[in-house]
Design a protein around this motif. Structure first.
Motif: not given
Ligand SMILES: Nc1ncnc2c1ncn2[C@@H]1O[C@H](COP(=O)(O)OP(=O)(O)OP(=O)(O)O)[C@@H](O)[C@H]1O
Length: 254
Positions: A40-43, A204-208
């Motif tokens: 996952i990249h910035a933004g 960067a965001m990882l959303l479950v």
């Protein structure tokens, strides 16, 4: 510990390679993650969807350094989590990662405002009261600043927890079903807040999520099945609509 402030431009904020993790269920270990790869990249906001119990929260816990994988690589801002000791992982998490939990995880004896500045206090840092105050306004919770969590609704608690997660402008945001325990209107507001904050801070965001509408706010949706992530080229960029997510979930039988 030296933590790079920004990764090299082509380097992912989060890089996961061949991640394996088992949980012991009685005497029998169950391999939950069986070779997960993810960048996952910035933004960028990446949503993970998948059936209950498939290992989404386990992945988040490993990325946060709260659980240790059995093997594989996790790099946050280029930093190899396995090469850091427990203290190093804790510092990296406190300073560069913001976590939003499904059940809020506010400290019940602290007020809303005190919860927001907690990331500074547990790090032994002076709170940035300007940043905390701006965040309080951004989530619309100024009227709740002096209230204890027990005096707040679920949605209000989640808004405070989001302010806490974002107050230090983390490079990486981990959100585990952030709208799972709030009403639909608050859920939409929460997702809009997360998307705006991500854009403004370049995080960067990882959303479950189990919610197709929430997933549709992401730049990319991946599906977890049989301990692996299915990277779906068709669900990236403008193609990520809640209808497309619904269709894909149906095709995958999730
Ligand atoms: N600490 C633990 N000890 C033993 N088993 C665990 C532990 N944590 C999770 N598990 C098991 O690992 C599997 C994956 O759990 P996990 O919470 O990661 O799934 P999930 O995809 O996030 O599920 P949900 O969508 O329901 O939140 C489940 O079978 C769960 O029972």
């Amino acid at each position: 510990m030296s933590t790079p402030s920004t990764p090299a431009s082509d380097e992912a904020v989060l890089r996961v390679r061949n991640l394996h993790k088992s949980h012991a269920l009685g005497a029998t270990p169950i391999e939950v993650l069986r070779g997960v790869d993810l960048d996952i990249h910035a933004g960028e906001m990446c949503a993970i969807m998948g059936p209950s119990g498939v290992g989404k929260s386990t992945l988040l816990s490993c990325v946060a350094g709260l659980e240790s994988p059995d093997r594989g690589e996790i790099r946050v801002l280029g930093e190899d989590m396995a090469a850091l000791d427990e203290h190093g992982r804790t510092l990296l998490r406190r300073r560069r990662v913001g976590i939003v939990y499904q059940f809020f995880n506010l400290v019940p004896t602290l007020t809303g405002y005190e919860n927001i500045v907690l990331p500074y206090l547990i790090d032994g840092a002076a709170p940035d009261h300007d940043a905390a105050s701006r965040m309080l306004d951004r989530v619309g919770m100024r009227a709740r600043a002096e209230h204890l969590p027990s005096q707040m609704s679920g949605g209000e608690m989640q808004l405070i927890s989001i302010a806490r997660a974002l107050v230090r402008r983390p490079a990486l945001v981990l959100a585990d079903e952030p709208t799972g325990n709030v009403n639909v209107a608050t859920g939409r507001r929460i997702m809009a807040l997360l998307a705006d904050a991500l854009r403004d801070a370049g995080s960067a965001m990882l959303l479950v999520t189990h919610n197709a509408e929430d997933a549709a706010r992401a730049h990319r949706v991946v599906f977890m099945r049989d301990g692996l992530l299915l990277h779906d080229a068709a669900l990236a960029g403008p193609a990520v609509t809640s209808a497309a997510v619904h269709d894909r979930l149906k095709e995958l039988g999730i």
